[in-house]
Design a protein around this motif. Structure first.
Motif, PDB file in Angstrom:
ATOM      1  N   SER A  75       0.814  -1.218   0.000  1.00  0.00           N
ATOM      2  CA  SER A  75       0.000   0.000   0.000  1.00  0.00           C
ATOM      3  C   SER A  75       0.850   1.272   0.000  1.00  0.00           C
ATOM      4  CB  SER A  75      -0.929   0.007   1.213  1.00  0.00           C
ATOM      5  OG  SER A  75      -0.170   0.011   2.398  1.00  0.00           O
ATOM      6  N   ASN A  76       2.165   1.159   0.159  1.00  0.00           N
ATOM      7  CA  ASN A  76       3.039   2.335   0.075  1.00  0.00           C
ATOM      8  C   ASN A  76       3.104   2.881  -1.342  1.00  0.00           C
ATOM      9  OD1 ASN A  76       3.667   2.223   2.747  1.00  0.00           O
ATOM     10  ND2 ASN A  76       5.580   1.137   2.449  1.00  0.00           N
ATOM     11  N   PHE A  77       2.724   2.082  -2.320  1.00  0.00           N
ATOM     12  CA  PHE A  77       2.797   2.493  -3.720  1.00  0.00           C
ATOM     13  C   PHE A  77       1.491   3.151  -4.135  1.00  0.00           C
ATOM     14  CE2 PHE A  77       6.200  -0.464  -3.351  1.00  0.00           C
ATOM     15  CZ  PHE A  77       7.171   0.016  -4.206  1.00  0.00           C
ATOM     16  N   ILE A  78       1.631   4.313  -4.775  1.00  0.00           N
ATOM     17  CA  ILE A  78       0.478   5.117  -5.148  1.00  0.00           C
ATOM     18  C   ILE A  78       0.512   5.373  -6.649  1.00  0.00           C
ATOM     19  CG2 ILE A  78      -0.722   7.297  -4.738  1.00  0.00           C
ATOM     20  CD1 ILE A  78       1.009   7.550  -2.180  1.00  0.00           C
ATOM     21  N   ARG A  79      -0.624   5.171  -7.304  1.00  0.00           N
ATOM     22  CA  ARG A  79      -0.738   5.489  -8.733  1.00  0.00           C
ATOM     23  C   ARG A  79      -1.017   6.980  -8.851  1.00  0.00           C
ATOM     24  NH1 ARG A  79      -1.699   1.687 -13.156  1.00  0.00           N
ATOM     25  NH2 ARG A  79      -1.465   2.952 -15.015  1.00  0.00           N
ATOM     26  N   VAL A  80      -0.041   7.743  -9.300  1.00  0.00           N
ATOM     27  CA  VAL A  80      -0.175   9.196  -9.356  1.00  0.00           C
ATOM     28  C   VAL A  80      -0.483   9.704 -10.755  1.00  0.00           C
ATOM     29  CG1 VAL A  80       1.308   9.574  -7.357  1.00  0.00           C
ATOM     30  CG2 VAL A  80       2.313   9.563  -9.633  1.00  0.00           C
ATOM     31  N   HIS A  81      -0.346   8.845 -11.739  1.00  0.00           N
ATOM     32  CA  HIS A  81      -0.529   9.226 -13.133  1.00  0.00           C
ATOM     33  C   HIS A  81      -0.775   7.947 -13.917  1.00  0.00           C
ATOM     34  CE1 HIS A  81       0.722  10.732 -17.145  1.00  0.00           C
ATOM     35  NE2 HIS A  81       0.453  11.932 -16.668  1.00  0.00           N
ATOM     36  N   LYS A  82      -1.282   8.078 -15.117  1.00  0.00           N
ATOM     37  CA  LYS A  82      -1.493   6.914 -15.969  1.00  0.00           C
ATOM     38  C   LYS A  82      -0.193   6.151 -16.193  1.00  0.00           C
ATOM     39  CE  LYS A  82      -2.904   5.805 -20.675  1.00  0.00           C
ATOM     40  NZ  LYS A  82      -3.325   6.369 -21.962  1.00  0.00           N
ATOM     41  N   SER A  83       0.920   6.857 -16.192  1.00  0.00           N
ATOM     42  CA  SER A  83       2.213   6.251 -16.495  1.00  0.00           C
ATOM     43  C   SER A  83       3.134   6.087 -15.293  1.00  0.00           C
ATOM     44  CB  SER A  83       2.937   7.097 -17.545  1.00  0.00           C
ATOM     45  OG  SER A  83       2.167   7.199 -18.713  1.00  0.00           O
ATOM     46  N   TYR A  84       2.708   6.457 -14.088  1.00  0.00           N
ATOM     47  CA  TYR A  84       3.606   6.416 -12.932  1.00  0.00           C
ATOM     48  C   TYR A  84       2.965   5.800 -11.694  1.00  0.00           C
ATOM     49  CZ  TYR A  84       6.598   9.690 -15.456  1.00  0.00           C
ATOM     50  OH  TYR A  84       7.406  10.287 -16.390  1.00  0.00           O
ATOM     51  N   VAL A  85       3.736   4.971 -11.008  1.00  0.00           N
ATOM     52  CA  VAL A  85       3.419   4.477  -9.670  1.00  0.00           C
ATOM     53  C   VAL A  85       4.628   4.806  -8.810  1.00  0.00           C
ATOM     54  CG1 VAL A  85       3.023   2.433  -8.252  1.00  0.00           C
ATOM     55  CG2 VAL A  85       1.946   2.604 -10.481  1.00  0.00           C
ATOM     56  N   VAL A  86       4.399   5.495  -7.670  1.00  0.00           N
ATOM     57  CA  VAL A  86       5.508   5.907  -6.818  1.00  0.00           C
ATOM     58  C   VAL A  86       5.423   5.227  -5.458  1.00  0.00           C
ATOM     59  CG1 VAL A  86       5.723   8.150  -7.933  1.00  0.00           C
ATOM     60  CG2 VAL A  86       4.348   7.944  -5.876  1.00  0.00           C
ATOM     61  N   ASN A  87       6.590   5.048  -4.841  1.00  0.00           N
ATOM     62  CA  ASN A  87       6.678   4.557  -3.472  1.00  0.00           C
ATOM     63  C   ASN A  87       6.656   5.787  -2.571  1.00  0.00           C
ATOM     64  OD1 ASN A  87       7.339   3.423  -1.018  1.00  0.00           O
ATOM     65  ND2 ASN A  87       8.903   2.081  -1.860  1.00  0.00           N
ATOM     66  N   ILE A 122      -3.089  12.133   0.538  1.00  0.00           N
ATOM     67  CA  ILE A 122      -2.402  10.907   0.948  1.00  0.00           C
ATOM     68  C   ILE A 122      -1.003  11.216   1.460  1.00  0.00           C
ATOM     69  CG2 ILE A 122      -1.384   8.759   0.099  1.00  0.00           C
ATOM     70  CD1 ILE A 122      -3.803   8.535  -1.790  1.00  0.00           C
ATOM     71  N   LEU A 123      -0.280  12.056   0.739  1.00  0.00           N
ATOM     72  CA  LEU A 123       1.097  12.352   1.139  1.00  0.00           C
ATOM     73  C   LEU A 123       1.146  13.198   2.406  1.00  0.00           C
ATOM     74  CD1 LEU A 123       2.795  12.951  -2.302  1.00  0.00           C
ATOM     75  CD2 LEU A 123       2.966  10.960  -0.820  1.00  0.00           C
ATOM     76  N   ASP A 124       0.177  14.070   2.609  1.00  0.00           N
ATOM     77  CA  ASP A 124       0.136  14.852   3.842  1.00  0.00           C
ATOM     78  C   ASP A 124      -0.094  13.947   5.044  1.00  0.00           C
ATOM     79  OD1 ASP A 124       0.622  17.203   2.545  1.00  0.00           O
ATOM     80  OD2 ASP A 124      -1.492  17.810   2.460  1.00  0.00           O
ATOM     81  N   HIS A 125      -0.956  12.944   4.885  1.00  0.00           N
ATOM     82  CA  HIS A 125      -1.229  12.025   5.988  1.00  0.00           C
ATOM     83  C   HIS A 125      -0.126  10.999   6.176  1.00  0.00           C
ATOM     84  CE1 HIS A 125      -4.922  13.978   6.431  1.00  0.00           C
ATOM     85  NE2 HIS A 125      -5.679  13.250   5.639  1.00  0.00           N
ATOM     86  N   SER A 126       0.675  10.753   5.156  1.00  0.00           N
ATOM     87  CA  SER A 126       1.721   9.741   5.281  1.00  0.00           C
ATOM     88  C   SER A 126       2.813  10.179   6.249  1.00  0.00           C
ATOM     89  CB  SER A 126       2.334   9.412   3.918  1.00  0.00           C
ATOM     90  OG  SER A 126       3.077  10.505   3.426  1.00  0.00           O
ATOM     91  N   TYR A 127       2.943  11.475   6.492  1.00  0.00           N
ATOM     92  CA  TYR A 127       3.945  11.931   7.446  1.00  0.00           C
ATOM     93  C   TYR A 127       3.532  11.651   8.880  1.00  0.00           C
ATOM     94  CZ  TYR A 127       6.186  14.300   3.592  1.00  0.00           C
ATOM     95  OH  TYR A 127       6.826  14.570   2.405  1.00  0.00           O
TER      96      TYR A 127
END
Length: 132
Positions: A75-87, A122-127
């Protein structure tokens, strides 16, 4: 949230239920290698091929789609764009006005317009995550 630790698991060893995710097996220069999902900073999809970027600065080309690879990730991986998944663990900075995430290692990843608000939340809450 339900936990299922109280249920019996017949004929299945206990170590198979750990929190670690199995490594991703890929072909690189004719040899199979395994990549731990924890070492992946982000993945970039281009059609039926995916570039995997690691925290060691390596880039691997895999002949699998981004969707098929992302099914094996945590669940650390987030789909941020059609072409990108980030950790999310490797996101260093978010430039909201430019819709860009700066990743560890200096790479930049675009955020789609439609996902900008969701990703920011999501990123604000991840901290505020608490790890034991």
């Amino acid at each position: 949230m339900k936990t299922f630790s109280a249920f019996a698991r017949p004929n299945i060893p206990a170590q198979s239920f750990g929190t670690s995710v199995a490594p991703i097996m890929i072909q690189f220069m004719g040899r199979p290698i395994s990549i731990s999902p924890d070492s992946i900073t982000f993945m970039e999809g281009e059609g039926n091929y995916t570039f995997i970027y690691t925290n060691a600065g390596k880039k691997y080309l895999v002949s699998r789609t981004l969707k098929s690879l992302s099914e094996h990730l945590t669940s650390n991986f987030i789909r941020v764009h059609k072409s990108y998944v980030v950790n999310a663990n490797y996101v260093e900075e978010q430039l909201v006005h430019d819709r860009i995430l700066k990743m560890a290692g200096g790479k930049e990843v675009m955020i789609s317009r439609r996902k900008l608000r969701e990703i920011s939340g999501i990123l604000d809450h991840s901290y505020f995550r608490v790890s034991a």
